[in-house]
Design a protein around this motif. Structure first.
Motif, short mmCIF file in Angstrom:
data_model
loop_
_atom_site.label_atom_id
_atom_site.label_comp_id
_atom_site.label_asym_id
_atom_site.label_seq_id
_atom_site.Cartn_x
_atom_site.Cartn_y
_atom_site.Cartn_z
N GLN A 25 22.44 41.84 29.82
CA GLN A 25 23.69 40.96 29.19
C GLN A 25 24.74 41.65 28.47
O GLN A 25 25.32 41.15 27.61
CB GLN A 25 23.01 39.88 28.09
N VAL A 26 24.69 42.90 28.55
CA VAL A 26 25.58 43.88 28.01
C VAL A 26 26.68 44.46 28.90
O VAL A 26 26.33 44.97 29.84
CB VAL A 26 24.77 45.24 27.22
N LEU A 27 27.83 44.28 28.64
CA LEU A 27 28.93 44.62 29.57
C LEU A 27 29.68 45.77 28.72
O LEU A 27 30.45 45.71 27.95
CB LEU A 27 30.07 43.74 29.89
N ARG A 28 29.42 47.00 29.51
CA ARG A 28 29.96 48.40 28.94
C ARG A 28 31.67 48.51 29.60
O ARG A 28 31.50 48.71 30.77
CB ARG A 28 29.22 49.39 29.17
N LEU A 29 32.58 48.56 28.75
CA LEU A 29 33.74 48.87 29.26
C LEU A 29 33.88 50.34 29.61
O LEU A 29 33.57 51.29 28.61
CB LEU A 29 34.89 48.55 28.12
N GLU A 30 34.34 50.98 30.76
CA GLU A 30 33.99 52.15 31.17
C GLU A 30 35.54 52.76 31.27
O GLU A 30 35.52 54.01 31.12
CB GLU A 30 33.46 52.17 32.49
N ALA A 31 36.63 52.03 31.66
CA ALA A 31 38.01 52.45 32.05
C ALA A 31 38.89 51.58 31.88
O ALA A 31 38.75 50.42 32.18
CB ALA A 31 37.95 53.20 33.24
N MET A 32 40.09 52.02 31.77
CA MET A 32 41.24 51.16 31.53
C MET A 32 42.17 51.73 32.65
O MET A 32 42.72 52.93 32.17
CB MET A 32 42.01 50.94 30.31
N LEU A 33 43.02 51.00 33.65
CA LEU A 33 43.84 51.87 34.55
C LEU A 33 45.13 50.74 34.36
O LEU A 33 45.18 49.62 33.84
CB LEU A 33 43.10 51.59 36.04
N SER A 34 46.20 51.38 34.67
CA SER A 34 47.50 50.56 34.88
C SER A 34 48.43 50.86 36.02
O SER A 34 48.27 52.19 36.50
CB SER A 34 48.41 50.83 33.53
N PHE A 35 49.13 50.07 36.66
CA PHE A 35 49.93 50.34 37.87
C PHE A 35 51.45 49.62 37.59
O PHE A 35 51.37 48.39 37.18
CB PHE A 35 49.28 49.44 39.02
N ASN A 36 52.19 50.57 37.83
CA ASN A 36 53.56 50.18 37.58
C ASN A 36 54.34 49.57 38.78
O ASN A 36 55.51 49.21 38.38
CB ASN A 36 54.52 51.65 36.95
N CYS A 37 53.87 49.42 39.67
CA CYS A 37 54.27 48.99 41.07
C CYS A 37 53.31 48.09 41.70
O CYS A 37 52.11 48.42 41.85
CB CYS A 37 55.10 49.76 41.75
N LEU A 38 53.84 46.91 42.37
CA LEU A 38 52.77 46.09 43.11
C LEU A 38 52.34 47.05 44.51
O LEU A 38 50.92 46.88 44.67
CB LEU A 38 53.58 44.99 43.69
N ALA A 39 53.08 47.95 44.97
CA ALA A 39 52.52 48.53 46.08
C ALA A 39 51.32 49.39 45.60
O ALA A 39 50.15 49.57 46.53
CB ALA A 39 53.51 49.56 46.55
N ASP A 40 51.39 50.20 44.71
CA ASP A 40 50.23 50.92 44.35
C ASP A 40 49.14 50.32 43.90
O ASP A 40 47.91 50.71 44.30
CB ASP A 40 50.72 52.01 42.84
N PHE A 41 49.23 49.02 43.11
CA PHE A 41 48.00 48.25 43.02
C PHE A 41 47.51 47.73 44.14
O PHE A 41 46.15 47.49 44.21
CB PHE A 41 48.46 47.07 42.04
#
Length: 264
Positions: A25-41
């Motif tokens: 029942q534990v959800l560990r946050l592992e990473a945060m990512l960001s994408f500046n354009c739709l194509a990369d996402f």
């Protein structure tokens, strides 16, 4: 993963992705990512892998709207028709639909809007979720992911529609915790973010999950006054709630034009 989506991402307002792992029942946050354009996402989504994701944009349109406009009645054909339109054409058709309706009932709603408290997916301003659908769903289709209740795809990459406001309101009621406008990034909203994060860490929501954060991760969520990082984490929690449940916790019967918001 949880995705705070933008239909027109930039360096200052990217698509934000929270990645985590559920252990009991534990959800560990592992990473945060960001994408500046739709194509990369889109390229990111298409990579081989195994994930369950909650995406903060609508996957479908209200059946009432689709029938009134005489658009295709199957989801794949509807999405193909919809995404072939320009945003100006979408705005024109939706505005015409609203103009013909009485005050107080301008927009058509999906069945999930009531229990989720979500904006109608045909709304083109504040927030422009109609354009988010227009930009986001084609990326999912091109990536070949599985869309439960709508279209089968790669069962190792599963996309669910999420809505962070549903979980945030359970904790905060109508208190606001974010704003893109600098002048509205107030101490009251800062306190609301802290209260929301504390509740998530303690598991004080009906999802029954506890969020595990490092000190740096917690500070990052608190300090992001836009709320984008926190919204991606809220979507992550909703996706994790669906893991291991029959049909990911979605209702047995979903309107195949409208879709459903996980945990609503």
């Amino acid at each position: 993963m949880g995705v705070d989506f933008s239909s027109a991402p930039t360096c200052s307002k990217p698509i934000t992705v929270a990645q985590g792992r559920l252990q009991g029942q534990v959800l560990r946050l592992e990473a945060m990512l960001s994408f500046n354009c739709l194509a990369d996402f889109g390229d990111f989504l298409a990579q081989p892998g195994e994930w369950l994701g909650g995406f903060d944009f609508p996957f479908g349109l209200p059946r009432e709207l689709v029938q009134t406009l005489a658009w295709p009645q199957s989801w794949p054909a509807l999405i193909a028709h919809y995404t072939a339109l320009s945003r100006a054409e979408i705005r024109e058709q939706f505005a015409g639909f609203c103009a013909a309706r009485p005050v107080g009932a301008k927009f058509a709603h999906r069945a999930c809007d009531g229990p989720a408290g979500s904006s109608p997916s045909m709304k083109w301003v504040n927030p422009p979720v109609a354009f988010m659908l227009h930009a986001g769903v084609p990326l999912l289709l091109r990536a070949g992911v599985d869309l439960p209740g709508l279209q089968a795809g790669d069962p190792s990459r599963v996309a669910l529609e999420a809505y962070p406001g549903l979980l945030a309101r359970e904790v905060l009621g109508r208190r606001s915790y974010k704003s893109d406008a600098k002048t509205k990034q107030t101490p009251e909203r800062l306190i609301a973010r802290k209260d929301l994060i504390e509740a998530l860490e303690q598991g004080r929501t009906r999802l029954g999950l506890r969020l595990k954060l490092s000190h740096a991760q917690r500070d990052g969520l608190v300090d992001d006054a836009s709320g984008d990082r926190l919204d991606s984490v809220l979507c992550l929690l909703q996706a994790a709630w669906g893991q291991g449940r029959p049909s990911y916790g979605l209702p047995a019967l979903i309107d195949p034009l409208e879709g459903w918001i996980v945990s609503a």
